[in-house]
Design a protein around this motif. Structure first.
Motif, short mmCIF file in Angstrom:
data_model
loop_
_atom_site.label_atom_id
_atom_site.label_comp_id
_atom_site.label_asym_id
_atom_site.label_seq_id
_atom_site.Cartn_x
_atom_site.Cartn_y
_atom_site.Cartn_z
N SER A 35 0.81 -1.22 0.00
CA SER A 35 0.00 0.00 0.00
C SER A 35 0.85 1.27 0.00
O SER A 35 0.32 2.35 -0.28
CB SER A 35 -0.95 0.00 1.20
OG SER A 35 -0.23 0.12 2.42
N PHE A 36 2.11 1.14 0.30
CA PHE A 36 3.02 2.29 0.29
C PHE A 36 3.88 2.32 -0.97
O PHE A 36 4.85 3.07 -1.04
CB PHE A 36 3.93 2.26 1.52
CG PHE A 36 3.19 2.41 2.82
CD1 PHE A 36 2.75 3.65 3.26
CD2 PHE A 36 2.92 1.30 3.61
CE1 PHE A 36 2.07 3.79 4.45
CE2 PHE A 36 2.24 1.43 4.81
CZ PHE A 36 1.80 2.67 5.22
N PHE A 51 2.62 7.80 1.88
CA PHE A 51 1.18 7.80 2.11
C PHE A 51 0.39 8.35 0.92
O PHE A 51 -0.79 8.64 1.05
CB PHE A 51 0.86 8.65 3.34
CG PHE A 51 1.27 8.00 4.63
CD1 PHE A 51 0.44 7.08 5.26
CD2 PHE A 51 2.50 8.30 5.20
CE1 PHE A 51 0.82 6.48 6.45
CE2 PHE A 51 2.89 7.71 6.40
CZ PHE A 51 2.05 6.78 7.02
N ASN A 53 -0.74 6.91 -1.79
CA ASN A 53 -1.89 6.07 -2.16
C ASN A 53 -3.08 6.32 -1.25
O ASN A 53 -4.23 6.38 -1.71
CB ASN A 53 -1.50 4.60 -2.10
CG ASN A 53 -0.61 4.18 -3.25
OD1 ASN A 53 -0.69 4.74 -4.34
ND2 ASN A 53 0.25 3.19 -3.02
N TYR A 54 -2.82 6.48 0.03
CA TYR A 54 -3.90 6.73 0.98
C TYR A 54 -4.52 8.10 0.75
O TYR A 54 -5.75 8.25 0.81
CB TYR A 54 -3.38 6.62 2.41
CG TYR A 54 -3.04 5.21 2.83
CD1 TYR A 54 -4.01 4.37 3.36
CD2 TYR A 54 -1.75 4.71 2.68
CE1 TYR A 54 -3.71 3.07 3.74
CE2 TYR A 54 -1.44 3.41 3.06
CZ TYR A 54 -2.43 2.60 3.58
OH TYR A 54 -2.13 1.31 3.95
N ALA A 57 -6.61 7.92 -2.31
CA ALA A 57 -7.82 7.13 -2.07
C ALA A 57 -8.89 7.96 -1.38
O ALA A 57 -10.08 7.87 -1.72
CB ALA A 57 -7.49 5.89 -1.24
N PHE A 58 -8.50 8.77 -0.41
CA PHE A 58 -9.46 9.58 0.32
C PHE A 58 -10.15 10.61 -0.58
O PHE A 58 -11.28 11.04 -0.29
CB PHE A 58 -8.79 10.29 1.50
CG PHE A 58 -8.55 9.40 2.69
CD1 PHE A 58 -9.61 8.75 3.32
CD2 PHE A 58 -7.27 9.20 3.16
CE1 PHE A 58 -9.39 7.93 4.41
CE2 PHE A 58 -7.04 8.36 4.26
CZ PHE A 58 -8.11 7.73 4.88
N TYR A 259 -2.08 0.92 -5.03
CA TYR A 259 -3.23 1.75 -4.66
C TYR A 259 -4.38 0.88 -4.17
O TYR A 259 -5.04 1.21 -3.18
CB TYR A 259 -3.66 2.56 -5.88
CG TYR A 259 -4.88 3.42 -5.66
CD1 TYR A 259 -4.76 4.70 -5.13
CD2 TYR A 259 -6.16 2.95 -5.96
CE1 TYR A 259 -5.88 5.50 -4.93
CE2 TYR A 259 -7.27 3.73 -5.76
CZ TYR A 259 -7.13 5.00 -5.24
OH TYR A 259 -8.25 5.78 -5.03
N ALA A 262 -3.92 -0.10 -0.64
CA ALA A 262 -4.28 0.98 0.28
C ALA A 262 -5.79 1.04 0.47
O ALA A 262 -6.28 1.22 1.60
CB ALA A 262 -3.76 2.31 -0.25
N VAL A 263 -6.55 0.88 -0.62
CA VAL A 263 -8.01 0.87 -0.53
C VAL A 263 -8.48 -0.31 0.33
O VAL A 263 -9.41 -0.19 1.14
CB VAL A 263 -8.65 0.80 -1.93
CG1 VAL A 263 -10.17 0.67 -1.83
CG2 VAL A 263 -8.29 2.04 -2.74
N ILE A 266 -7.94 0.54 3.97
CA ILE A 266 -8.98 1.49 4.40
C ILE A 266 -10.31 0.77 4.60
O ILE A 266 -11.02 1.00 5.58
CB ILE A 266 -9.11 2.63 3.38
CG1 ILE A 266 -7.83 3.46 3.31
CG2 ILE A 266 -10.30 3.52 3.72
CD1 ILE A 266 -7.81 4.49 2.19
#
Length: 292
Positions: A35-36, A51, A53-54, A57-58, A259, A262-263, A266
């Motif tokens: 995810s990183f 961060f 990807n995070y 994603a947001f 990515y 990361a989703v 979450i």
């Protein structure tokens, strides 16, 4: 002797422990690491992105849609499947004979392939299907079942409810069987009508089975994929874009495995927090009805 028993216990538990490590722990750690990164699922090399990807994603419309769509599915699917399951359980509970046979019949849809049932429903709801031909010619209704946001969401929820009703009815039937007949006899003497008997006696005493079914059904809404993939692909306009659909699209269609990881992380956090809060609310309801 105690040491020997301890070793024997670890020996019997080892198959599950190995399974959990290989298929849960290692993939979880690997997913967190990915995810990183910007891994594209094909290249043997990838770069560390922190961060990013995070953050992406947001701000992603797909992720935002997945968050709200999950709770929309929950609002439609959970009451629907609970109502269906209670009705089926009450019918089976009231049968004088062959309860197990009827429960098996209702349970069979749970064993059916989600792909097959989705394809059948897709054919039934297609534009030239007998159902839509009848609606257009006889009632003047031209319904785009899978092209309208709420209709598509309702159809998917209905398919999943059909699949899980028998399974949950099996649990609720055991709950009905555990309620003492003496309670109903006392209520009958006091002049309680059937409606009051259900809401004031049956429903509160059914709490352990209801608690289990509610948690299971809520968990299902966070893992919806097959029906959405086969029927709508997450559309129309992200109306049925679930977490699993977003992860699949990003990882295997857009080749954004980092990515997508990361989703997935979450989604896991949202699932854990949501179920934790709902579980606490259900426990408060149980305490109000005398359950600890």
């Amino acid at each position: 002797m105690r040491t020997r028993q301890g070793r024997l216990g670890w020996l019997f538990a080892s198959p599950y422990l190995v399974y959990a490590i290989v298929f849960f722990a290692i993939p979880l750690v690997w997913s967190i690491y990915l995810s990183f990164t910007d891994w594209n699922l094909i290249s043997p090399t990838f770069n560390f992105k922190g961060f990013k990807n995070y953050l992406d994603a947001f701000h992603s419309p797909g992720v935002q849609a997945a968050f709200f769509v999950t709770f929309k599915f929950m609002a439609v699917f959970v009451p629907m499947v609970i109502a269906f399951s209670i009705v089926v359980a009450m019918i089976v509970h009231g049968l004088p004979r062959f309860k197990g046979l009827f429960l098996i019949g209702f349970f069979l849809p749970y064993l059916a392939s989600g792909v097959v049932s989705s394809l059948i429903v897709k054919g039934v709801l297609s534009y030239n299907s007998p159902l839509n031909e009848f609606l257009r010619k006889s009632l003047g209704l031209d319904i785009n079942w899978l092209g309208t946001p709420f209709a598509a969401l309702f159809v998917v929820a209905l398919i999943i409810a059909w699949k899980f009703t028998g399974y949950y009815a099996l649990i609720l039937t055991s709950g009905f069987e555990s309620i003492s007949k003496e309670v109903y006899e006392a209520a009958l003497i006091d002049g309680v009508n059937p409606w009051q008997r259900f809401w004031k006696i049956t429903f509160p005493l059914l709490y352990p089975a209801l608690y289990t079914v509610l948690i299971l059904s809520i968990g299902v809404t966070f893992g919806i994929f097959t029906e959405v993939y086969q029927l709508t692909g997450g559309g129309p306009n992200f109306a049925t874009n679930t977490w699993q659909m977003e992860i699949f699209t990003r990882a295997f269609s857009n080749l954004q495995a980092g990515y997508a990881s990361a989703v997935a992380i979450i989604a896991s956090v949202v699932t854990f927090v949501s179920i934790f809060i709902i579980r606490k609310l259900l426990e408060l309801w149980g305490k109000r009805n005398g359950w600890t």
